[in-house]
Write a protein that holds these residues in place. Structure first.
Motif, PDB file in Angstrom:
ATOM      1  N   GLU A  96     -13.781   5.553   3.755  1.00  0.00           N
ATOM      2  CA  GLU A  96     -13.087   4.977   4.906  1.00  0.00           C
ATOM      3  C   GLU A  96     -12.697   3.532   4.588  1.00  0.00           C
ATOM      4  O   GLU A  96     -13.158   2.948   3.612  1.00  0.00           O
ATOM      5  N   GLU A  97     -11.863   2.948   5.427  1.00  0.00           N
ATOM      6  CA  GLU A  97     -11.294   1.623   5.170  1.00  0.00           C
ATOM      7  C   GLU A  97     -12.351   0.547   4.932  1.00  0.00           C
ATOM      8  O   GLU A  97     -12.224  -0.250   4.000  1.00  0.00           O
ATOM      9  N   SER A  98     -13.400   0.502   5.753  1.00  0.00           N
ATOM     10  CA  SER A  98     -14.405  -0.562   5.583  1.00  0.00           C
ATOM     11  C   SER A  98     -15.119  -0.439   4.235  1.00  0.00           C
ATOM     12  O   SER A  98     -15.420  -1.441   3.587  1.00  0.00           O
ATOM     13  N   THR A 124     -12.591  -1.553   1.539  1.00  0.00           N
ATOM     14  CA  THR A 124     -12.471  -3.009   1.568  1.00  0.00           C
ATOM     15  C   THR A 124     -13.684  -3.663   0.910  1.00  0.00           C
ATOM     16  O   THR A 124     -13.562  -4.689   0.246  1.00  0.00           O
ATOM     17  N   ALA A 125     -14.861  -3.046   1.064  1.00  0.00           N
ATOM     18  CA  ALA A 125     -16.091  -3.585   0.470  1.00  0.00           C
ATOM     19  C   ALA A 125     -16.155  -3.353  -1.034  1.00  0.00           C
ATOM     20  O   ALA A 125     -16.992  -3.931  -1.711  1.00  0.00           O
ATOM     21  N   TYR A 132     -21.540   2.436   6.086  1.00  0.00           N
ATOM     22  CA  TYR A 132     -20.214   2.799   5.608  1.00  0.00           C
ATOM     23  C   TYR A 132     -20.010   4.300   5.788  1.00  0.00           C
ATOM     24  O   TYR A 132     -20.970   5.045   5.952  1.00  0.00           O
TER      25      TYR A 132
END
Length: 76
Positions: free
Chosen positions: A8-10, A13-14, A44
């Motif tokens: 997923e996006e988070s 991004t991490a 996450y």
């Protein structure tokens, strides 16, 4: 049979990167992926998808995982 993981996006991004279709070891029931250096602690999400030898894909199975690296394991 094979599996793939999309984050997923988070998680992306991490620093987590999607894993393209990879062979499932016949004796394994565990899917592993690396945690990039410097990823902040947190919850996450990702999606697991399976594909059989005929190319038929499963639905996406959503999963959650926690990164919680204790300071005692950090080396500076």
């Amino acid at each position: 049979s094979q599996y793939r993981i999309t984050f997923e996006e988070s998680a992306s991004t991490a620093g987590f990167h999607d894993i393209d279709y990879t062979d499932i070891l016949s004796d394994s029931r565990v899917f592993r992926f690396s945690v990039p250096v410097g990823v902040p602690d947190g919850l996450y999400e990702g999606n697991l998808q399976l594909r059989n030898n005929f190319g038929v894909e499963s639905v996406m199975y959503k999963f959650q995982f926690i990164v919680n690296v204790s300071a005692e394991y950090n080396i500076s």
